[in-house]
Scaffold this active site. Structure first.
Site, PDB file in Angstrom:
ATOM      1  N   ASN A 128       0.691  -1.502   0.332  1.00  0.00           N
ATOM      2  CA  ASN A 128       0.070   0.203  -0.413  1.00  0.00           C
ATOM      3  C   ASN A 128       1.192   1.294  -0.322  1.00  0.00           C
ATOM      4  OD1 ASN A 128      -2.487   1.627   0.434  1.00  0.00           O
ATOM      5  ND2 ASN A 128      -2.669   1.199   1.903  1.00  0.00           N
ATOM      6  N   ARG A 173      -2.967  -2.359  -3.430  1.00  0.00           N
ATOM      7  CA  ARG A 173      -3.826  -1.303  -3.362  1.00  0.00           C
ATOM      8  C   ARG A 173      -3.933  -0.315  -4.367  1.00  0.00           C
ATOM      9  NH1 ARG A 173      -4.675   4.069   0.636  1.00  0.00           N
ATOM     10  NH2 ARG A 173      -7.573   4.299   0.013  1.00  0.00           N
ATOM     11  N   HIS A 198     -12.399   3.885  -0.372  1.00  0.00           N
ATOM     12  CA  HIS A 198     -11.926   3.275   1.363  1.00  0.00           C
ATOM     13  C   HIS A 198     -13.318   1.820   0.579  1.00  0.00           C
ATOM     14  CE1 HIS A 198     -11.348   7.570   2.547  1.00  0.00           C
ATOM     15  NE2 HIS A 198     -10.138   6.789   2.638  1.00  0.00           N
ATOM     16  N   ARG A 215      -7.812  18.196   2.361  1.00  0.00           N
ATOM     17  CA  ARG A 215      -9.095  17.804   0.950  1.00  0.00           C
ATOM     18  C   ARG A 215     -10.117  18.480   1.882  1.00  0.00           C
ATOM     19  NH1 ARG A 215      -8.552  11.727  -0.709  1.00  0.00           N
ATOM     20  NH2 ARG A 215      -7.104  11.391   1.383  1.00  0.00           N
ATOM     21  N   GLU A 247      -7.596  -3.356   5.644  1.00  0.00           N
ATOM     22  CA  GLU A 247      -7.548  -3.246   4.188  1.00  0.00           C
ATOM     23  C   GLU A 247      -6.266  -4.166   3.345  1.00  0.00           C
ATOM     24  OE1 GLU A 247      -8.247   1.418   3.161  1.00  0.00           O
ATOM     25  OE2 GLU A 247      -6.816   0.834   4.529  1.00  0.00           O
TER      26      GLU A 247
END
Length: 392
Positions: free
Chosen positions: A8, A91, A179, A239, A377
């Site tokens: 990742n 990922r 996500h 963000r 994840e």
């Protein structure tokens, strides 16, 4: 042992895990990361029992970018004994309109994924860099891309489209959501952790440096807060979240900002960092007595509550609410403040359970059950990778 490596990669960190292929399943053997790339690089890894395998710091110029981080990490990998690499799972944040499930990577797939880099400039280029390098170094090792967008691809058309001419949707301008690997894991975990609500109406709040929420019904995504890019929805570390697109037109037409300048503003200088003027790290904001930090936190909680209401409407009610990811798993203060704003939905939280970080933090009389579930994840990526390579 036969192993799967999960990677990742981000702009300032490279996370990795090794999973042993054990019978029909997998078992985690090593987890680690090299973070602080370009500032305070540090490589750390632990075994499954928690034993420290490496803890090494570098001068910033030695690990100044992601490629240097990959090189140092690979050099350490080569010191490991008994690990036979069977596949690498990655990922990849944006799968665009093409990819609705994990895919075996070849040059054509890699080229196609590169066309989505402008849609996820903080993530996609870094996600693809280790894939390219692995192709050069170990071309015979299969690599699998697992997408953050894939879990949301079953939405109804009216939920995924924007009110633009159909031609834009046909070329891929639509709401994707992100996500997804985290939400997929939580959906599966709920079956064990809260079987009475797992197939019901659930909102999962993935609250971290990147933040979003997802509405699940029967374990499937029906709506989410992010859209075409990872800028939409909740305010994040750097963000802004949901914003009138007219602001972008104003920045370009009235402020004379270039596309690159606007991109940098929206991806790197906004969100909690921009609003507070202090930091995009929720831990630093919670520890600060600066009123601008308080404003940023208030804004974050407010937008979480508003988006929860939207998702509850999409579900037609609410049976459970789950907190996950860095802020969601670790900040009792943010959990409490969000839960208080959801009282109108029937949410009652238990302060003591919340402070203790218990898996269930709702009261016995709460109409909506509240949960804290750590996400994983990397485990989802490993599972998808194993399933795909076993079809080869």
């Amino acid at each position: 042992m036969d192993t799967i490596l999960v990677v990742n990669a981000g702009s300032s960190s490279l996370k990795f895990q090794f999973f042993e292929i054990a019978g029909a399943g997998i078992e985690r053997r090593i987890r680690g990361q090299i973070d602080g790339i370009g500032t305070r690089p540090r490589l750390r890894a632990t075994a499954a029992d928690g034993a420290v395998l490496v803890d090494r710091s570098y001068e910033p110029q030695v690990v100044g970018d992601l490629l240097a981080a990959i090189a140092e990490t690979r050099a350490w990998f080569q010191t490991l004994e008994g690990f036979v690499l069977k596949a690498i799972g990655h990922r990849v944040v944006h799968g665009g309109p093409d990819y609705t499930k994990p895919v075996l990577i070849d040059p054509a797939v890699l080229d196609r994924l590169a066309t989505f880099q402008d849609l996820a400039p903080l993530h996609q280029p870094n996600n693809l860099a280790p894939i390219r390098l692995a192709m050069e170094i170990n071309p015979d090792v299969p690599q699998v891309a697992c997408f953050d967008t894939a879990f949301h691809r079953g939405h109804a058309a009216h939920a995924d489209c924007y009110a633009l001419p159909q031609s834009f949707y046909d070329e891929g301008v639509r709401r994707y959501g992100f996500h997804g690997l985290s939400y997929e894991y939580i959906a599966e975990r709920l079956v064990e952790a809260a079987p009475d609500v797992a197939r019901g109406r659930v909102i999962v709040a993935h609250l971290g440096s990147g933040a979003s929420m997802c509405a699940l019904h029967d374990g499937r995504s029906v709506e989410t807060t992010m859209g075409f890019t990872a800028l939409d929805g909740l305010p994040m570390g750097t963000r802004p979240g949901q914003m009138d697109p007219g602001v972008v037109l104003y920045l370009i037409d009235q402020k004379g900002m270039s596309s690159g300048e606007v991109t940098n503003l929206l991806y790197r200088s906004s969100g909690l960092k921009g609003l507070s003027g202090i930091s995009g790290d929720m831990r630093e904001l919670l520890a600060s007595d600066d009123p601008h930090a308080a404003l940023a936190i208030d804004h974050f909680v407010h937008r979480c509550a508003l988006n929860a209401g939207m998702l509850a409407a999409a579900l037609g009610g609410l049976d459970a609410f789950v907190f996950t990811a860095g802020v969601g798993e670790n900040s009792a203060t943010i959990r409490a403040r969000v839960a208080e704003r959801l009282a109108w939905l029937g949410v009652e939280y238990d302060p003591a359970a919340n402070e203790a970080g218990a898996m269930s933090i709702s009261t016995a009389t709460s109409r909506v059950s509240l949960h804290i579930l750590p996400t994983d994840e990397e485990l989802m990526i490993a599972r998808h990778t194993l399933a795909l390579i076993r079809t080869l």
